[in-house]
Motif scaffolding. Structure first.
Motif, short mmCIF file in Angstrom:
data_model
loop_
_atom_site.label_atom_id
_atom_site.label_comp_id
_atom_site.label_asym_id
_atom_site.label_seq_id
_atom_site.Cartn_x
_atom_site.Cartn_y
_atom_site.Cartn_z
N ALA A 1 -82.90 48.19 -5.11
CA ALA A 1 -82.84 49.59 -4.69
C ALA A 1 -82.06 49.74 -3.39
N VAL A 2 -82.30 48.82 -2.45
CA VAL A 2 -81.56 48.85 -1.18
C VAL A 2 -80.07 48.60 -1.42
N ALA A 3 -79.75 47.64 -2.30
CA ALA A 3 -78.35 47.34 -2.60
C ALA A 3 -77.65 48.55 -3.20
N LEU A 4 -78.35 49.27 -4.09
CA LEU A 4 -77.78 50.49 -4.66
C LEU A 4 -77.52 51.53 -3.58
N GLY A 5 -78.48 51.67 -2.66
CA GLY A 5 -78.31 52.63 -1.57
C GLY A 5 -77.13 52.30 -0.69
N LEU A 6 -76.97 51.01 -0.37
CA LEU A 6 -75.86 50.59 0.47
C LEU A 6 -74.52 50.77 -0.26
N HIS A 7 -74.51 50.46 -1.55
CA HIS A 7 -73.28 50.59 -2.33
C HIS A 7 -72.83 52.05 -2.43
N ARG A 8 -73.81 52.93 -2.62
CA ARG A 8 -73.49 54.35 -2.79
C ARG A 8 -73.60 55.14 -1.49
N ARG A 9 -74.01 54.44 -0.42
CA ARG A 9 -74.16 55.06 0.90
C ARG A 9 -75.04 56.31 0.83
N SER A 10 -76.20 56.12 0.21
CA SER A 10 -77.07 57.28 -0.02
C SER A 10 -78.53 56.87 -0.01
N THR A 11 -79.31 57.56 0.81
CA THR A 11 -80.76 57.35 0.80
C THR A 11 -81.36 57.78 -0.51
N SER A 12 -80.82 58.85 -1.09
CA SER A 12 -81.35 59.34 -2.36
C SER A 12 -81.16 58.31 -3.47
N ALA A 13 -80.11 57.51 -3.39
CA ALA A 13 -79.90 56.47 -4.40
C ALA A 13 -81.02 55.44 -4.36
N VAL A 14 -81.50 55.14 -3.15
CA VAL A 14 -82.64 54.22 -3.00
C VAL A 14 -83.87 54.83 -3.66
N MET A 15 -84.16 56.07 -3.34
CA MET A 15 -85.36 56.73 -3.86
C MET A 15 -85.29 56.93 -5.37
N LEU A 16 -84.11 57.30 -5.88
CA LEU A 16 -83.98 57.55 -7.31
C LEU A 16 -84.06 56.27 -8.15
N ALA A 17 -83.81 55.13 -7.51
CA ALA A 17 -83.90 53.85 -8.23
C ALA A 17 -85.35 53.42 -8.44
N LEU A 18 -86.26 53.92 -7.62
CA LEU A 18 -87.63 53.41 -7.64
C LEU A 18 -88.42 53.77 -8.90
N PRO A 19 -88.40 55.05 -9.37
CA PRO A 19 -89.17 55.35 -10.59
C PRO A 19 -88.75 54.53 -11.81
N PRO A 20 -87.44 54.37 -12.10
CA PRO A 20 -87.07 53.52 -13.25
C PRO A 20 -87.52 52.07 -13.08
N ILE A 21 -87.43 51.56 -11.86
CA ILE A 21 -87.88 50.18 -11.61
C ILE A 21 -89.37 50.06 -11.87
N ALA A 22 -90.15 51.04 -11.39
CA ALA A 22 -91.60 51.02 -11.62
C ALA A 22 -91.93 51.18 -13.10
N LEU A 23 -91.16 52.01 -13.80
CA LEU A 23 -91.42 52.22 -15.23
C LEU A 23 -91.17 50.94 -16.02
N GLY A 24 -90.08 50.24 -15.73
CA GLY A 24 -89.81 48.99 -16.42
C GLY A 24 -90.91 47.97 -16.19
N HIS A 25 -91.39 47.90 -14.95
CA HIS A 25 -92.49 46.99 -14.61
C HIS A 25 -93.75 47.38 -15.37
N LEU A 26 -94.05 48.68 -15.40
CA LEU A 26 -95.23 49.17 -16.10
C LEU A 26 -95.18 48.82 -17.59
N LEU A 27 -94.04 49.02 -18.22
CA LEU A 27 -93.92 48.72 -19.65
C LEU A 27 -94.17 47.25 -19.93
N SER A 28 -93.66 46.39 -19.05
CA SER A 28 -93.83 44.95 -19.24
C SER A 28 -95.30 44.54 -19.19
N ILE A 29 -96.01 45.01 -18.17
CA ILE A 29 -97.42 44.61 -18.04
C ILE A 29 -98.30 45.34 -19.06
N ALA A 30 -97.88 46.53 -19.48
CA ALA A 30 -98.67 47.27 -20.48
C ALA A 30 -98.71 46.53 -21.81
#
Length: 210
Positions: free
Chosen positions: A29-58
């Motif tokens: 998420a931090v790498a995406l934010g740095l690449h796109r120079r955007s704080t929102s890119a960091v925040m927007l990356a978090l829900p999909p990351i959490a969803l993928g993790h949730l699906l795996s453990i579910a």
């Protein structure tokens, strides 16, 4: 601590650990934010990351509930213990060789897939088995004897773990991006893969010896 409370504490603790582990998402998420120079890119990356993790453990939690409804809990515990030890050996030998490649232009679907594969490859869901077993199987005071009765508890367990993971990931990703910087990885790096491999093996042994 109450016998009914400790599994939830373990679920939350593992969620916090997964959130702290850079391989589980905050570093990407931090790498995406740095690449796109955007704080929102960091925040927007978090829900999909959490969803993928949730699906795996579910998937693992559902398998535990389904298997536990059809067989004795001791069999499930021993099988999970052997699987955890085997996964620890596999992760120690091959874990660093199979990194999931997702580019900086990845969309939400790509992030979900990346997170799902990373969590699965690390055996994140397997580590939840010791906490899910007493909550969901028939000898638990809070579980029904059927898989249908255990399903809401399994979903709650997945939700607690994933919620804590998302919260910790968000705090670290935002803090590193805005204030700390990636230089901390050169001065305060901990080999989380080694710690995780040891945790997998120890948990497997405890399940076998219990």
């Amino acid at each position: 601590m109450s016998h009914d409370v400790w599994p939830w504490v373990v679920l939350a603790g593992l969620g916090a650990y997964h959130g702290l582990n850079p391989a589980m998402g905050w570093l990407f998420a931090v790498a995406l934010g740095l690449h796109r120079r955007s704080t929102s890119a960091v925040m927007l990356a978090l829900p999909p990351i959490a969803l993928g993790h949730l699906l795996s453990i579910a998937i693992i939690a559902a398998a535990v509930v389904a298997t536990g409804a059809m067989t004795d809990e001791r069999v499930v515990r021993q099988a999970a213990g052997l699987l955890l030890i085997g996964w620890a050996i596999h992760h120690h030998i091959n874990g660093h060789r199979h990194r999931v490649r997702v580019g900086m232009t990845a969309g939400s679907a790509g992030l979900v897939l990346w997170s799902f594969l990373m969590a699965t490859g690390h055996g994140a869901g397997l580590m939840l088995v010791p906490a899910v077993l007493p909550l969901c199987l028939s000898n638990s005071p809070v579980a029904d004897i059927s898989a249908q009765g255990s399903l809401p508890i399994a979903l709650a367990a997945v939700g607690v773990h994933s919620g804590v993971m998302l919260a910790v990931t968000a705090v670290i990703a935002f803090s590193v991006y805005r204030w700390i910087g990636l230089s901390i990885l050169r001065t305060a790096w901990i080999n989380t893969d080694l710690l995780w491999t040891a945790a997998l093996a120890i948990t497997g042994l405890l399940l076998l010896l219990r």
